[in-house]
Design an enzyme around this catalytic site. Structure first.
Site, PDB file in Angstrom:
ATOM      1  N   ASP A 280       0.803  -1.220   0.000  1.00 32.27           N
ATOM      2  CA  ASP A 280       0.000   0.000   0.000  1.00 32.27           C
ATOM      3  C   ASP A 280       0.837   1.272   0.000  1.00 32.27           C
ATOM      4  OD1 ASP A 280       0.884  -0.363   2.633  1.00 32.27           O
ATOM      5  OD2 ASP A 280      -0.882   0.583   3.492  1.00 32.27           O
ATOM      6  N   ARG A 283       5.631   1.696   3.299  1.00 31.44           N
ATOM      7  CA  ARG A 283       6.930   1.227   3.790  1.00 31.44           C
ATOM      8  C   ARG A 283       8.002   1.432   2.732  1.00 31.44           C
ATOM      9  NH1 ARG A 283       6.006  -3.664   7.926  1.00 31.44           N
ATOM     10  NH2 ARG A 283       3.896  -3.144   8.580  1.00 31.44           N
TER      11      ARG A 283
END
Length: 544
Positions: A280, A283
């Site tokens: 998503d 990170r």
């Protein structure tokens, strides 16, 4: 007038939002009423006011489009005036946070299981973000959980699916739905934060990079920013098309699942910078030519240099890190004379600190780094800050790391993950650790002597709320430590995470193998916790 349809339902067990929302296998979410129950519970708790705006988007994983269509109809039935949804149902988690903030939305539904695998037999997730753009705090997620246990109906309207691929506005049950470009607003924000001209100059001079978007959500963002706006060569971004199953890969930017990138960066053909992001987009992974940068070190190095970026000059208010993250950032805070805050794991704990202006940059050892530009961790933001620093300083990743350690010392650090273990064994291990807390101080394990042991508790300095039982800490007299914690991001069984850390001062051995430097801490962790006996595992599944 639009007819609201009331659908009778009964509660499902186990709809507790974890560290970042509700995550389960796709087949669990495909049960009739399962997603609807959770979404309705959110709406019942937040009680949208007249004129309320809701943002909806996700990482493009399997089942996203189905749930988005249903969430739109449910939003119309629950009184929202407007829904903003990313084209194709796409919005990276940090982009969703920015859209919530920019357009004054009351909140948003982020459909993702983050770094977990995608596909019909893999993972799905939903979390609710509040008006500041950040994950819902514990008082909200707790109320949502309570509502899931008593819910008896959910609301919807009779309306066909909308065309998620067509930018523009449509009406659903009297509510306006705007399908917007998922990339433009975010890319414009990045151009405001960083010195794109300086980065363009090093690109023109021959600086090269590889960005692995892991067939996940950051692909379109990375292509637009890195290749189109900054001038990196076409093909700099690899795996740049978001796929429902992430191409069959595990979209977690670590040395196991991004091994191809690591191997490239350790080869003679390595570009100047290697980077990756996750499912998503919140990170990041940073690797220089011949030099891997741990997420904990990346936070510290970015904090030490953040004022190089135009939007951050003269305004480093403080640094925050999650408790399991190494103390490298603490040494930077001490050196720069700014406060440092140690929070539980979960980005929601940074929200109050950011809103109160107490910190400017924050991060977690699990590869999440971000700042006050949004209220989520932001993978591409971290990559761009690295580029900005390298461009202005005219330095390589390896040289910057060596210079940093020569000034602050080095926190040798590793995380050992034992995944999918029996929940009973994991809980027994943690209970066994808690039972030892009073007797561990003074205990000797090889060359290590325990100085302190506790179950970490956090009191929020802004609102005074208390979060207890956030992990077991064992601290040693030489300054090293071990942390034991059960993860809240898995979808089956339990994941035990063991965090190992040893500080080496600036005049010590700063370029040794991490596993060698931590061998005494690894042995002590087994001796203290009995990991093999409780889990049946002789070695961790993943080391990062």
């Amino acid at each position: 007038m639009t007819q609201i349809v009331t659908v009778s339902t009964t509660p499902f067990d186990g709809q507790a939002p974890g560290t970042s929302g509700l995550r389960k296998k796709v087949k669990v979410f495909q049960q009739p009423g399962y997603a609807e129950n959770f979404i309705q519970s959110v709406f019942d708790v937040v009680e949208p006011q007249p004129g309320a705006v809701l943002v909806i988007g996700g990482d493009g994983r399997y089942h996203n489009r189905t749930v988005i269509q249903q969430a739109i109809r449910m939003a119309a039935a629950n009184g929202y005036a407007r829904v903003l949804v990313g084209q194709g149902g796409i919005l990276s988690t940090p982009a969703a946070s920015h859209v919530i903030r920019k357009y004054g939305a009351s909140g948003g539904l982020v459909l993702s299981a983050s770094h977990n695998p995608g596909g019909p037999d893999e993972d799905f997730g939903i979390k609710y973000n509040i008006a500041n753009g950040g994950p819902a705090p514990e008082n909200v997620t707790g109320a949502v959980l309570d509502r899931t246990k008593t819910i008896d109906r959910w609301l919807t309207v009779e309306a066909p699916d909308i065309d998620l691929d067509a930018i523009g506005e449509v009406q659903v049950g009297g509510m306006t739905v705007q399908v917007l470009d998922p990339v433009a607003d975010y890319a414009d924000l990045m151009e405001e934060l960083f010195d794109f001209d300086a980065i363009r100059k090093i690109v023109a001079s021959g600086f090269t990079m590889r960005m692995d978007s892991m067939s996940a959500v950051t692909g379109p963002y990375a292509v637009e920013i890195l290749e189109r706006r900054l001038g990196f060569a076409p093909g700099t971004v690899v795996n740049g098309v978001p796929l429902e199953d992430f191409g069959g890969h595990h979209p977690d930017p670590n040395l196991i699942h991004a091994k191809d990138l690591y191997d490239l960066m350790m080869s003679e053909d390595a570009p100047d910078l290697g980077a990756a992001s996750d499912g998503d987009g919140d990170r990041n992974l940073i690797i220089g030519r011949g030099r891997f940068i741990t997420p904990s070190d990346s936070l510290a190095m970015l904090a030490a240099n953040i004022e190089i970026a135009p939007a951050y000059r003269g305004r480093l208010a403080g640094i925050a890190r999650s408790m399991p993250t190494s103390g490298a950032a603490d040494r930077v805070a001490e050196g720069l004379g700014v406060p440092v805050f140690e929070t539980p794991t979960g980005w929601k704990f940074f929200g109050n600190l950011l809103d109160a202006g107490k910190v400017t940059i924050c991060g977690e050892e699990s590869a999440g780094t971000g700042s006050d530009h949004v209220r989520e961790k932001d993978g591409l933001w971290a990559v761009l800050l690295w580029l900005n620093i390298l461009a202005v300083r005219g330095i390589s990743v390896d040289d910057l790391a060596r210079e940093h350690w020569a000034r602050y010392g080095r926190n040798y650090y590793a995380r050992h993950d034992f995944e999918g273990i029996a929940t009973e064994g994991a809980n027994a291990l943690m209970e066994g650790l808690k039972a030892q807390l009073d007797t561990l101080p003074g205990a000797v394990f090889g060359p290590l002597t325990v100085s302190h042991a506790d179950s970490f508790s956090y009191t929020d300095p802004v609102d005074g709320s208390v979060s207890a039982n956030q992990g077991i800490r064992v601290l040693f007299e030489d300054g090293s430590r071990i942390v034991f914690r059960l993860s809240g991001t898995g979808t089956q069984g339990a994941t035990l995470r063991v965090y190992l850390e040893r500080y080496e001062p600036r005049f010590g051995d700063l370029d040794a193998e991490t596993s060698v430097m931590l061998e005494h801490q690894i042995a002590a962790a087994e001796a203290i916790a009995g990991i093999a006996a409780h889990t049946g595992r002789m070695a961790p599944d993943v080391i990062t």
